[in-house]
Design an enzyme around this catalytic site. Structure first.
Site, PDB file in Angstrom:
ATOM      1  N   SER A 203      32.715  42.969  40.323  1.00 58.49           N
ATOM      2  CA  SER A 203      31.546  42.685  41.162  1.00 58.49           C
ATOM      3  C   SER A 203      31.157  43.861  42.056  1.00 58.49           C
ATOM      4  O   SER A 203      30.618  43.668  43.142  1.00 58.49           O
ATOM      5  CB  SER A 203      31.758  41.407  41.984  1.00 58.49           C
TER       6      SER A 203
ATOM      7  N   HIS B  70      41.454  45.875  29.005  1.00 51.71           N
ATOM      8  CA  HIS B  70      40.582  45.125  29.919  1.00 51.71           C
ATOM      9  C   HIS B  70      41.114  43.695  30.052  1.00 51.71           C
ATOM     10  O   HIS B  70      41.635  43.127  29.088  1.00 51.71           O
ATOM     11  CB  HIS B  70      39.146  45.118  29.376  1.00 51.71           C
TER      12      HIS B  70
HETATM   13  P1  13P Z   1      31.544  42.992  36.816  1.00 48.45           P
HETATM   14  O1  13P Z   1      31.121  44.287  37.466  1.00 48.45           O
HETATM   15  O2  13P Z   1      30.453  42.311  36.069  1.00 48.45           O
HETATM   16  O3  13P Z   1      32.276  42.102  37.765  1.00 48.45           O
HETATM   17  O4  13P Z   1      32.613  43.405  35.671  1.00 48.45           O
HETATM   18  C1  13P Z   1      33.650  44.257  35.996  1.00 48.45           C
HETATM   19  C2  13P Z   1      34.323  44.639  34.749  1.00 48.45           C
HETATM   20  O5  13P Z   1      35.016  43.860  34.130  1.00 48.45           O
HETATM   21  C3  13P Z   1      34.113  46.007  34.252  1.00 48.45           C
HETATM   22  O6  13P Z   1      34.997  46.305  33.227  1.00 48.45           O
END
Ligand code: 13P
Length: 250
Positions: free
Chosen positions: A212, A95
Site C-alpha cells: 500500500s 512474492h
Molecule cells: P500494493 O502496493 O498494491 O499493496 O502491492 C504491494 C505488492 O505486493 C508489490 O509487490
C-alpha cells in the site's frame, strides 16, 4: 551511498493496449537517465512487447516470477534464460502471493534465487510476515528464516548484489500501509541480520518497502534511513502515481 530503487509489480493486470499506454507514459517522463533505478514488472505475456518500448530508456524490465528449472518438460513454466532472452534484467522472487497462494516455500524460493543469478538476472527477493505472525510475536523469526534460507543457498555477496523487498502481508493491497517507523524497524532488522555475516556487504544492499505504498506516503517512507525505495503494486498501474513515487525516490 545506496541508489534508490523503485519497482512496479503489475501483478495479473493489464491488456495489451493498457500496458502499451502505461509504458509509453512512463518512458517519456522518466527519460534516459533517472536519478533512481526504475523497473517495471509486467505479466509474462507482455514482457516482449514492453521490452521493445523501454529499450534505450531509463526504465528497466523485470518479471514477476521464474521457474527453478533450466529447461525441459515443465508445462507452464518460464526459465531465467527465457526472461533474459526477451530483455529482462530483474525478477521478483518469493512474492507473498507466490508463497501463500501457490505454496512456494523457502527451499523453492532459494532454488529460484540461485537459478536467476545463474542466468544473469538480478533477483528482487520478497520477505514479510502475516498479521497473525506479527501479532503473535513471530515477525522477526519469520523474516530471519526467509533471509537465512537464501543466505545459505546463495551466499552473502549474492544476496547483497540483489535487491530485497520487505512486504508485510497485511499491508499488501489493503490500504493498511506500515508506518514509516514500523517499516524502518524491520528494514534495520534485515540489514542487521546480513551485517552479522558481512557488515560491509550489508551496507550496500538495497531494501525496498512494499504494501500500500502510494503517491502520498512514498516520500515519508523513503526518508527512513534503511528504506531504499519501494516495490509498488496498485499504484504502479497509474502512470501519474508511479511517476510521483519515482520522483520521491530520486
Ligand atoms: P500494493 O502496493 O498494491 O499493496 O502491492 C504491494 C505488492 O505486493 C508489490 O509487490
Amino acid at each position: 551511498m545506496r541508489r534508490n530503487f523503485v519497482a512496479g509489480n503489475w501483478k495479473m493486470n493489464g491488456s495489451l493496449e493498457s500496458a502499451n499506454a502505461l509504458v509509453q507514459a512512463l518512458v517519456s517522463s522518466v527519460g534516459s537517465n533517472p536519478s533512481a533505478d526504475v523497473i517495471i514488472c509486467p505479466p509474462f505475456i507482455h514482457l516482449q512487447g514492453v521490452a521493445a518500448l523501454v529499450k534505450g530508456s531509463g526504465v528497466s524490465l523485470g518479471a514477476q516470477d521464474l521457474s527453478d528449472q533450466e529447461a525441459g518438460a515443465f508445462t507452464g513454466e518460464v526459465s531465467g534464460a527465457m526472461l533474459k532472452d526477451v530483455g529482462c534484467d530483474y525478477v521478483i522472487i518469493g512474492h507473498s502471493e507466490r508463497r501463500t497462494l501457490y505454496g512456494e516455500d523457502d527451499a523453492l524460493v532459494s532454488k529460484k534465487f540461485v537459478h536467476a543469478l545463474a542466468e544473469g538476472l538480478t533477483p528482487i527477493l520478497c520477505v514479510g510476515e502475516s498479521l497473525e505472525e506479527r501479532e503473535s510475536g513471530a515477525m522477526e523469526a519469520v523474516i530471519a528464516r526467509q533471509i537465512d534460507a537464501v543466505l545459505s543457498a546463495a551466499g552473502v555477496q549474492a544476496l547483497c548484489d540483489s535487491v530485497i523487498a520487505y512486504e508485510p502481508v497485511w499491508a499488501i493491497g489493503t490500504g493498511m500501509t506500515a508506518t514509516p517507523e514500523q517499516a524502518q524497524e524491520v528494514h534495520a532488522f534485515i540489514r542487521g541480520r546480513i551485517a552479522a555475516v558481512d557488515a560491509a556487504a550489508a551496507e550496500g544492499v538495497r531494501i525496498l518497502y512494499g504494501g500500500s505504498a502510494n503517491a502520498a506516503n512514498a516520500a515519508t517512507l523513503f526518508g527512513q534511513p534503511d528504506i531504499d525505495g519501494g516495490l509498488i503494486g496498485g499504484a504502479s498501474l497509474k502512470a501519474e502515481d508511479f511517476l510521483t513515487i519515482c520522483a520521491a525516490a530520486a
